[in-house]
Write a protein that holds these residues in place. Structure first.
Motif, PDB file in Angstrom:
ATOM      1  N   ASP A   1      70.022  57.190  62.484  1.00  0.00           N
ATOM      2  CA  ASP A   1      70.413  56.201  61.453  1.00  0.00           C
ATOM      3  C   ASP A   1      70.292  54.916  62.189  1.00  0.00           C
ATOM      4  O   ASP A   1      70.392  53.972  61.482  1.00  0.00           O
ATOM      5  N   LEU A   2      70.168  54.751  63.685  1.00  0.00           N
ATOM      6  CA  LEU A   2      70.782  53.288  63.823  1.00  0.00           C
ATOM      7  C   LEU A   2      69.315  53.291  63.780  1.00  0.00           C
ATOM      8  O   LEU A   2      68.155  53.114  64.047  1.00  0.00           O
ATOM      9  N   ALA A   3      69.193  51.542  63.367  1.00  0.00           N
ATOM     10  CA  ALA A   3      68.379  50.330  63.443  1.00  0.00           C
ATOM     11  C   ALA A   3      67.390  50.281  64.351  1.00  0.00           C
ATOM     12  O   ALA A   3      65.598  50.933  64.275  1.00  0.00           O
ATOM     13  N   TRP A   4      67.802  51.290  65.650  1.00  0.00           N
ATOM     14  CA  TRP A   4      66.624  50.570  66.767  1.00  0.00           C
ATOM     15  C   TRP A   4      65.790  51.488  67.014  1.00  0.00           C
ATOM     16  O   TRP A   4      64.927  51.910  67.201  1.00  0.00           O
ATOM     17  N   VAL A   5      66.956  53.086  67.110  1.00  0.00           N
ATOM     18  CA  VAL A   5      66.394  54.423  66.571  1.00  0.00           C
ATOM     19  C   VAL A   5      65.049  54.865  65.922  1.00  0.00           C
ATOM     20  O   VAL A   5      63.759  55.180  65.839  1.00  0.00           O
ATOM     21  N   GLN A   6      65.069  54.095  64.666  1.00  0.00           N
ATOM     22  CA  GLN A   6      64.287  54.290  63.163  1.00  0.00           C
ATOM     23  C   GLN A   6      62.987  52.820  64.210  1.00  0.00           C
ATOM     24  O   GLN A   6      61.675  53.320  63.589  1.00  0.00           O
ATOM     25  N   GLY A   7      62.779  52.136  64.603  1.00  0.00           N
ATOM     26  CA  GLY A   7      62.146  51.251  65.246  1.00  0.00           C
ATOM     27  C   GLY A   7      61.476  51.949  66.055  1.00  0.00           C
ATOM     28  O   GLY A   7      60.187  52.247  65.810  1.00  0.00           O
ATOM     29  N   MET A   8      61.807  52.728  66.973  1.00  0.00           N
ATOM     30  CA  MET A   8      61.184  53.979  68.021  1.00  0.00           C
ATOM     31  C   MET A   8      60.463  54.637  67.326  1.00  0.00           C
ATOM     32  O   MET A   8      58.839  55.053  67.546  1.00  0.00           O
ATOM     33  N   THR A   9      60.508  55.428  66.211  1.00  0.00           N
ATOM     34  CA  THR A   9      59.870  56.292  65.634  1.00  0.00           C
ATOM     35  C   THR A   9      58.579  55.644  64.841  1.00  0.00           C
ATOM     36  O   THR A   9      57.539  56.481  64.207  1.00  0.00           O
ATOM     37  N   ARG A  10      59.077  54.277  65.053  1.00  0.00           N
ATOM     38  CA  ARG A  10      57.953  53.519  63.556  1.00  0.00           C
ATOM     39  C   ARG A  10      56.985  53.261  64.835  1.00  0.00           C
ATOM     40  O   ARG A  10      55.875  53.294  64.492  1.00  0.00           O
ATOM     41  N   GLY A  11      57.274  52.746  66.187  1.00  0.00           N
ATOM     42  CA  GLY A  11      56.411  52.663  67.465  1.00  0.00           C
ATOM     43  C   GLY A  11      55.932  53.655  67.753  1.00  0.00           C
ATOM     44  O   GLY A  11      54.517  53.274  67.831  1.00  0.00           O
ATOM     45  N   VAL A  12      56.093  55.139  67.757  1.00  0.00           N
ATOM     46  CA  VAL A  12      55.239  55.924  68.425  1.00  0.00           C
ATOM     47  C   VAL A  12      54.123  56.366  67.200  1.00  0.00           C
ATOM     48  O   VAL A  12      53.918  57.425  67.788  1.00  0.00           O
ATOM     49  N   LEU A  13      54.370  56.434  65.945  1.00  0.00           N
ATOM     50  CA  LEU A  13      53.742  56.747  64.771  1.00  0.00           C
ATOM     51  C   LEU A  13      51.924  56.557  65.171  1.00  0.00           C
ATOM     52  O   LEU A  13      50.569  57.800  65.314  1.00  0.00           O
TER      53      LEU A  13
END
Lengths: 189, 176
Positions: A103-115
């Motif tokens: 739920d942390l913003a930067w972890v969500q950013g990570m999942t967007r970056g890896v896609l």
């Protein structure tokens, strides 16, 4: 001693290889043939060819079979565990940790970056499978297979398992035309 | 029941996946995401990225993780067992027969016939990943990440672990 060698051979080849089973086969060959001299190159090649005629991951088939040859059933279990266990545990620990913080913003950013990177990895695999298809079949045949599979899966929503099972049965029972088929195979392989 | 389902998914996908571990990935996705709904496409793709970042065979890592998520350690054990043992048992018991027929066109073309279909399944997954990205982030980021990772992995032969790590940092800093 022997069991220790089996463990070392398969642990090392698995930990040093990346990109899935097929790409680590040369590393297994290096351990089994060159370092521990359990078999010669020709025999290793035969075992690899036979492994490739069966479904499922190639690396565990090789590890399991070679482990069995060298050290019986304990050798099989030993070789397989050395191949798969360390990375499975790492995988579970890392992904479970990531999920805890999802739920942390930067972890969500990570999942967007890896896609997009996943997209590239899958596209490269697609290319690899197409390239090795062309080695076994003619271009036109591959194109026909691709169009038919795309149509059946995406538009008619046929389950891929049904298509693959039908293809396997067809490949097995279709009569072999001796002359032409042998010539074709000879040229392509 | 869940244990039975876990075993069945990994048994079936690995018996049909010709061409090594990667061939089973789209089949596993179909079952795990579309049929059983154990995870979303996004979660599956994250697991695949992590699996590719780590060394070792991909099929057993996916099996171990998905089995663990659905059924704890027993689930992980069953998934890995279903992934590894059937084809291994076939190999050990049928070695003699397979050895005699290893040049038979019948046996050879089984793998050859399945590969184009596997390629289609992988291609559809790749398209899906890019499409999902397109919904979430701007095209500029997608192009930078996709072109950059392709160049690093395929041209410079950088370890995928490092590439995945870089993309995670890129995402944490620029896409959060």
């Amino acid at each position: 001693m022997k069991q220790r060698d089996i463990f070392i051979a398969f642990f090392r080849s698995s930990m040093l290889g990346y990109g899935g089973g097929p790409t680590t086969i040369p590393l297994v060959q290096k351990e089994v043939v060159e370092r521990f001299k359990w078999m010669d190159n020709e025999e290793f090649g035969d075992i690899l060819a036979i492994g490739n005629t069966l479904p499922g991951p190639i690396n565990t088939k090789m590890a399991g079979y070679i482990g069995y040859r060298i050290g019986g059933i304990p050798g099989t279990i030993n070789a397989i565990l050395a191949t798969i266990l360390p990375t499975i545990i790492l995988m579970i620990v890392l992904l479970t940790t990531l999920k805890t913080f999802k739920d942390l913003a930067w972890v969500q950013g990570m999942t967007r970056g890896v896609l997009p990177v996943v997209g590239v990895m899958l596209a490269v695999l697609t290319k690899d499978f197409l390239q090795s298809s062309v080695k076994g079949l003619r271009w036109a045949t591959v194109a026909l297979h691709v169009i038919a599979a795309l149509f059946l899966i995406e538009f008619l929503h046929v389950h891929p398992a049904i298509i693959i099972a039908s293809l396997l049965l067809f490949a097995f029972f279709k009569p072999v035309k001796k002359e032409t088929t042998n010539k074709k195979k000879g040229r392509s392989s | 029941m869940i244990y039975l389902h876990i075993f069945w998914v990994f048994f079936m996908t690995n018996m049909l996946g010709y061409g090594g571990g990667p061939a089973t990935i789209p089949l596993i996705q179909k079952e795990v995401v579309d049929h059983y709904g154990w995870m979303t496409v996004q979660e599956f793709n994250e697991a695949f990225a992590m699996g590719n970042a780590l060394p070792g065979p991909i099929a057993t890592k996916m099996g171990g993780y998905i089995g663990f998520q659905e059924g704890g350690w027993l689930g992980a054990f069953l998934a890995v067992l279903a992934t590894v043992t059937p084809s291994l048992l076939l190999m050990i018991t049928l070695m003699g027969i397979l050895y005699k027929n290893r040049t038979s066109p019948r046996v050879k073309r089984m793998t050859a016939y399945v590969k184009p279909t596997i390629a289609v399944l992988l291609g559809v997954m790749a398209f899906q990943a890019f499409f999902d990205s397109y919904v979430q982030i701007s095209v500029v980021h997608i192009v930078i990440l996709a072109a950059g990772s392709y160049w690093l992995m395929e041209k410079r032969k950088v370890h995928p672990g490092l590439v995945v790590l870089s993309s995670l940092i890129y995402g944490a800093v620029l896409l959060s």
